[in-house]
Design a protein around this motif. Structure first.
Motif, PDB file in Angstrom:
ATOM      1  N   GLY A  71      -6.855  11.849  -1.563  1.00 43.08           N
ATOM      2  CA  GLY A  71      -8.839  11.233  -1.474  1.00 43.08           C
ATOM      3  C   GLY A  71      -8.943  10.521  -0.295  1.00 43.08           C
ATOM      4  O   GLY A  71     -10.145  10.523   0.329  1.00 43.08           O
ATOM      5  N   VAL A  72      -7.887  10.032   0.566  1.00 37.84           N
ATOM      6  CA  VAL A  72      -7.901   8.855   2.251  1.00 37.84           C
ATOM      7  C   VAL A  72      -7.361   9.283   2.600  1.00 37.84           C
ATOM      8  O   VAL A  72      -5.927   9.341   2.086  1.00 37.84           O
ATOM      9  CB  VAL A  72      -8.949   7.581   1.791  1.00 37.84           C
ATOM     10  N   PRO A  73      -7.349   9.446   3.719  1.00 39.26           N
ATOM     11  CA  PRO A  73      -5.517   9.806   4.159  1.00 39.26           C
ATOM     12  C   PRO A  73      -5.342   8.117   4.494  1.00 39.26           C
ATOM     13  O   PRO A  73      -5.885   7.059   4.202  1.00 39.26           O
ATOM     14  CB  PRO A  73      -6.292  10.217   6.281  1.00 39.26           C
ATOM     15  N   PRO A  74      -3.953   7.923   5.305  1.00 35.35           N
ATOM     16  CA  PRO A  74      -3.447   6.719   5.041  1.00 35.35           C
ATOM     17  C   PRO A  74      -3.527   6.155   5.925  1.00 35.35           C
ATOM     18  O   PRO A  74      -4.020   6.614   7.072  1.00 35.35           O
ATOM     19  CB  PRO A  74      -1.256   7.355   5.486  1.00 35.35           C
ATOM     20  N   PRO A  75      -4.233   4.287   5.913  1.00 39.22           N
ATOM     21  CA  PRO A  75      -4.434   3.853   6.908  1.00 39.22           C
ATOM     22  C   PRO A  75      -3.671   3.741   8.335  1.00 39.22           C
ATOM     23  O   PRO A  75      -2.426   3.751   8.177  1.00 39.22           O
ATOM     24  CB  PRO A  75      -4.307   2.286   5.993  1.00 39.22           C
ATOM     25  N   ARG A  76      -4.403   3.121   9.426  1.00 40.35           N
ATOM     26  CA  ARG A  76      -3.387   3.696  10.842  1.00 40.35           C
ATOM     27  C   ARG A  76      -2.592   1.981  10.865  1.00 40.35           C
ATOM     28  O   ARG A  76      -1.799   1.892  11.159  1.00 40.35           O
ATOM     29  CB  ARG A  76      -4.015   3.198  11.464  1.00 40.35           C
ATOM     30  N   LYS A  77      -3.401   0.816  10.195  1.00 39.97           N
ATOM     31  CA  LYS A  77      -2.914  -0.493  10.572  1.00 39.97           C
ATOM     32  C   LYS A  77      -3.158  -0.765   8.762  1.00 39.97           C
ATOM     33  O   LYS A  77      -3.349  -0.964   8.173  1.00 39.97           O
ATOM     34  CB  LYS A  77      -3.368  -0.736  11.293  1.00 39.97           C
ATOM     35  N   PRO A  78      -1.843  -1.461   8.529  1.00 41.48           N
ATOM     36  CA  PRO A  78      -2.204  -2.657   6.999  1.00 41.48           C
ATOM     37  C   PRO A  78      -3.026  -3.485   7.418  1.00 41.48           C
ATOM     38  O   PRO A  78      -3.894  -4.496   8.685  1.00 41.48           O
ATOM     39  CB  PRO A  78      -0.580  -3.736   7.437  1.00 41.48           C
ATOM     40  N   MET A  79      -3.832  -4.064   5.924  1.00 40.30           N
ATOM     41  CA  MET A  79      -4.946  -5.394   6.112  1.00 40.30           C
ATOM     42  C   MET A  79      -4.235  -5.872   6.225  1.00 40.30           C
ATOM     43  O   MET A  79      -3.778  -6.102   5.462  1.00 40.30           O
ATOM     44  CB  MET A  79      -6.011  -4.323   4.503  1.00 40.30           C
ATOM     45  N   GLN A  80      -5.514  -6.782   6.361  1.00 37.51           N
ATOM     46  CA  GLN A  80      -4.692  -8.510   6.100  1.00 37.51           C
ATOM     47  C   GLN A  80      -5.626  -8.899   5.877  1.00 37.51           C
ATOM     48  O   GLN A  80      -5.075 -10.479   6.281  1.00 37.51           O
ATOM     49  CB  GLN A  80      -5.685  -8.876   8.272  1.00 37.51           C
ATOM     50  N   ARG A  81      -6.619  -8.445   4.870  1.00 34.24           N
ATOM     51  CA  ARG A  81      -7.061  -9.635   4.459  1.00 34.24           C
ATOM     52  C   ARG A  81      -6.274 -10.635   3.393  1.00 34.24           C
ATOM     53  O   ARG A  81      -6.356 -11.329   3.149  1.00 34.24           O
ATOM     54  CB  ARG A  81      -8.070  -8.737   3.346  1.00 34.24           C
ATOM     55  N   ALA A  82      -5.590  -9.412   2.362  1.00 30.47           N
ATOM     56  CA  ALA A  82      -4.338 -10.167   1.136  1.00 30.47           C
ATOM     57  C   ALA A  82      -3.713 -11.704   2.065  1.00 30.47           C
ATOM     58  O   ALA A  82      -3.596 -12.466   1.337  1.00 30.47           O
ATOM     59  CB  ALA A  82      -3.696  -9.338   0.824  1.00 30.47           C
ATOM     60  N   SER A  83      -3.393 -10.784   3.840  1.00 30.52           N
ATOM     61  CA  SER A  83      -2.294 -12.719   4.912  1.00 30.52           C
ATOM     62  C   SER A  83      -3.646 -13.280   4.462  1.00 30.52           C
ATOM     63  O   SER A  83      -3.329 -14.580   4.354  1.00 30.52           O
ATOM     64  CB  SER A  83      -2.166 -11.926   6.013  1.00 30.52           C
ATOM     65  N   VAL A  84      -4.566 -13.020   4.660  1.00 29.73           N
ATOM     66  CA  VAL A  84      -6.282 -14.586   5.052  1.00 29.73           C
ATOM     67  C   VAL A  84      -5.992 -15.672   3.553  1.00 29.73           C
ATOM     68  O   VAL A  84      -5.708 -16.314   3.213  1.00 29.73           O
ATOM     69  CB  VAL A  84      -7.423 -13.824   5.566  1.00 29.73           C
TER      70      VAL A  84
END
Length: 274
Positions: free
Chosen positions: A60-73
């Motif tokens: 469906g979508v290509p893999p993200p280049r960088k891990p998302m940070q929202r959960a960390s915040v």
């Protein structure tokens, strides 16, 4: 030599189709009527749906280049809010808005709201529509009920482990007990709360039952809202006594002194905050 005016010989139509198919990466065959068909074409191409090349075709979508940070915040805000609750910076009965807390922590209101929703699930706060979140007031009865439930879960497990776990396994937990003593000595409520839960979690972790550890930790965390109130000297005395019980319990477990273990475990739940 070629005869003048002779037209070059044309390839058969099937050969043209095969060449075109090869250029497109398809494989063809000639049927009985001489026509070609794509054998390896994917189902979506056959049905008229164009195929999407690359990973997006399957995912469906290509893999993200960088891990998302929202959960960390959100996690950092949640930890900060828990520390503020434990330390008494957020007072029981008071209402706090997400935008105001976001400004305090240097983040937007969104991760604050998400963290507050988690605290609401834990019973530390309650939602006040159009205003924010009110810190829950916990009475003696509710705290007593939490202590009773924790005792029903933890006491039998601790007594069983006291009979089966070798002394060296208990001895390895001494640094965790000492961490509660150090936090109590400086009356650091937030630090003590984390050290206290880490010590109890490690004790129960020797059972190998992670579901038990998670349930007990949730009950333990709930019992920490609100925490010890009153003058700093009084809070420090209560924490020091609680931490001393940790050390005494660990000594009894290493010595496999079952009567002392039973007495200390029951007293720890009925007479203290641990």
């Amino acid at each position: 030599m070629r005869a003048a005016g002779r037209v070059p010989e044309q390839p058969e139509r099937s050969e043209v189709r095969q060449a075109d198919a090869a250029a497109r990466g398809e494989h063809t065959h000639d049927g009985p009527d001489g026509g070609g068909g794509a054998l390896d074409a994917p189902d979506d191409a056959i049905s008229g749906i164009s195929a999407v090349p690359g990973p997006s075709r399957h995912l469906g979508v290509p893999p993200p280049r960088k891990p998302m940070q929202r959960a960390s915040v959100r996690g950092q805000v949640l930890d900060a809010l828990r520390a503020a609750l434990v330390g008494g910076e957020l007072a029981p009965g008071e209402v706090y808005s997400a935008p105001a807390l976001g400004e305090r922590f240097g983040v937007s209101a969104t991760p604050v709201r998400e963290a507050m929703q988690q605290l609401a699930l834990e019973g530390a706060v309650e939602v006040v529509p159009n205003r924010g979140f009110r810190v829950t007031r916990r009475g003696a009865r509710e705290l007593g009920e939490l202590a009773e439930v924790r005792a029903l879960i933890e006491v039998p497990v601790m007594l069983r482990l006291a009979r089966t776990v070798p002394a060296e396994a208990w001895a390895r937990l001494r640094p965790l007990a000492e961490a509660t003593v150090a936090a109590a000595a400086c009356a650091d409520l937030a630090r003590y709360a984390e050290a206290d839960r880490a010590f109890h979690g490690a004790l129960l972790g020797l059972s190998g039952n992670q579901q038990l550890v998670q349930v007990a930790d949730d009950l333990h965390r709930r019992s920490q809202w609100p925490l010890v109130t009153g003058p700093v000297a009084g809070r420090r005395a209560d924490l020091v006594a609680d931490a001393a019980e940790h050390m005494a319990l660990l000594d009894a477990l290493v010595a496999r002194d079952l009567p002392v273990v039973q007495s200390l475990v029951r007293e720890h739940f009925t007479g203290g905050d641990g």
